[in-house]
Design a protein around this motif. Sequence first.
Motif, PDB file in Angstrom:
ATOM      1  N   UNK A 161       0.927  -1.556  -0.106  1.00  0.00           N
ATOM      2  CA  UNK A 161      -0.113  -0.126  -0.144  1.00  0.00           C
ATOM      3  C   UNK A 161       0.686   1.442  -0.086  1.00  0.00           C
ATOM      4  N   UNK A 162       2.158   0.776   0.760  1.00  0.00           N
ATOM      5  CA  UNK A 162       2.604   1.647   0.168  1.00  0.00           C
ATOM      6  C   UNK A 162       4.158   1.494  -0.022  1.00  0.00           C
ATOM      7  N   UNK A 163       5.240   2.913  -0.797  1.00  0.00           N
ATOM      8  CA  UNK A 163       6.827   2.418  -1.089  1.00  0.00           C
ATOM      9  C   UNK A 163       7.315   4.042  -1.445  1.00  0.00           C
ATOM     10  N   UNK A 164       9.268   3.320  -1.065  1.00  0.00           N
ATOM     11  CA  UNK A 164       9.774   4.167  -0.816  1.00  0.00           C
ATOM     12  C   UNK A 164      10.693   3.218  -1.680  1.00  0.00           C
ATOM     13  N   UNK A 327       6.036   6.908  -2.470  1.00  0.00           N
ATOM     14  CA  UNK A 327       6.071   6.532  -3.832  1.00  0.00           C
ATOM     15  C   UNK A 327       4.589   6.794  -4.006  1.00  0.00           C
ATOM     16  N   UNK A 328       3.885   6.652  -5.059  1.00  0.00           N
ATOM     17  CA  UNK A 328       3.047   6.014  -5.278  1.00  0.00           C
ATOM     18  C   UNK A 328       2.194   4.510  -5.147  1.00  0.00           C
ATOM     19  N   UNK A 329       1.722   3.883  -5.497  1.00  0.00           N
ATOM     20  CA  UNK A 329       1.910   2.615  -5.659  1.00  0.00           C
ATOM     21  C   UNK A 329       0.662   2.280  -6.287  1.00  0.00           C
ATOM     22  N   UNK A 330      -0.236   3.487  -6.815  1.00  0.00           N
ATOM     23  CA  UNK A 330      -0.872   3.529  -8.309  1.00  0.00           C
ATOM     24  C   UNK A 330      -0.718   3.818  -9.301  1.00  0.00           C
ATOM     25  N   UNK A 331      -0.396   2.839 -10.097  1.00  0.00           N
ATOM     26  CA  UNK A 331       0.628   3.686 -12.055  1.00  0.00           C
ATOM     27  C   UNK A 331      -0.177   4.972 -12.332  1.00  0.00           C
ATOM     28  N   UNK A 340       6.050  12.603 -11.174  1.00  0.00           N
ATOM     29  CA  UNK A 340       7.462  12.955 -11.957  1.00  0.00           C
ATOM     30  C   UNK A 340       8.580  14.122 -10.807  1.00  0.00           C
ATOM     31  N   UNK A 341       8.048  14.947 -10.782  1.00  0.00           N
ATOM     32  CA  UNK A 341       8.899  16.275 -10.042  1.00  0.00           C
ATOM     33  C   UNK A 341       9.235  16.269  -8.690  1.00  0.00           C
ATOM     34  N   UNK A 342       8.499  15.589  -8.210  1.00  0.00           N
ATOM     35  CA  UNK A 342       8.823  15.099  -6.874  1.00  0.00           C
ATOM     36  C   UNK A 342       9.802  14.275  -6.581  1.00  0.00           C
ATOM     37  N   UNK A 343      10.016  13.490  -7.168  1.00  0.00           N
ATOM     38  CA  UNK A 343      10.821  12.083  -7.006  1.00  0.00           C
ATOM     39  C   UNK A 343      11.988  11.904  -7.940  1.00  0.00           C
TER      40      UNK A 343
END
Length: 379
Positions: A161-164, A327-331, A340-343
């Motif tokens: 549900x969450x990732x990094x 980072x989102x798990x939703x593509x 894309x700007x944030x990460x």
Amino acid sequence: MSLWQRPLKKLQAIAFNRTYRFRLNSLKGFVSLFLVGTVLSVALAACSGGTGSNSSSETPTASPVAASKDNVELTLVSFAVTKAAHEAIIPKFVEQWKKDHNQTVTFKQSYGGSGSQTRAVIDGLEADVVHLALAGDTSKIEKAGLIQPGWEKEVPNNGIVSKSVAALVTRSGNPKGIKNWEDLAKDGVKLITANPKTSGVAKWNFLALWDSVIKTGGDEAKATEFVTKVYKNVPILPKDAREATDTFAKQGQGDVLINYENEVILAQQKGEKVEYVVPDVNISIDNPIAVVDKNVDKHGTREVAEGFVKYLYTPEAQQEFVKLGFRPVDETIAQTKEVTDKFPKVKTLGTVADLGGWEAIDKKFFADGGVFDKIQAQK
């Protein structure tokens, strides 16, 4: 025998005494005896509740259903770095659930090192929902009989549900010139990272170090040599990611800290001046969510717990994770300009599957006498 059972027993005895006077060689007498005895036996069993499975005393999972209550409480047990995200998401879920179900949900929350939280749940902390740093910890709760097999198939993305990813936090101006994983093995560099025996984040840190060698063409001997050099530069092993951050930021220990990228972003949002590098060879830090089946059935909270877990996958909840550095798990969300700007883009991203899965990883690296213990013994 209870008071209401005694008159029935007496009545049954009287009936049998009277019917006994019928001649048993008479068909009529036999039928009378049979019918009276059967009817009274059934009545007695019905009044006493019987021994069938529909008796609440014989059904361990039976409990008041939370759906029938005006208020329901959920216990969420999670790893330390999700606290800010959940504190932002929970009020939104509570509001939505009240609107849809006219029911008020309150939360008990517990945060700490993922390994410590896992042991606490196994030892009796009655979590309804667990959000842990790695699927291996959730699997331990499953093996303890608290979560049913197949939990990862109940929700999208195999329960993640969450990732990094891993980030290297440096001192102001980066005086040690830290740019990538290799720099952590240099003489004179002091690294702060948590203890993989108690912290899920620290396991990811270890795997990121190991995989940085494998993904760039090195073999396991090279990986062992490199990781051993790095851990010789680790003066202290805090118990979880939060404590490691405090050791580095508040106590001023170390030249560089390995931590979740989301933790660094959150610190910046709080106004802290944090400098960091995201190595372009990295590992996908995947965090699973699961309903603790045995506990929700005991508490009568399954519907609400499952509702909360599903809510965490909604665009509204995933946006909150993104705001706080995950980072989102939703593509679909992952492709937005905001994301894309944030990460920073990672060129080579390893996964747990690349290393054989958590069961193999834990046995090889983190079990007693495993690679980590051998590395520590050489310090």
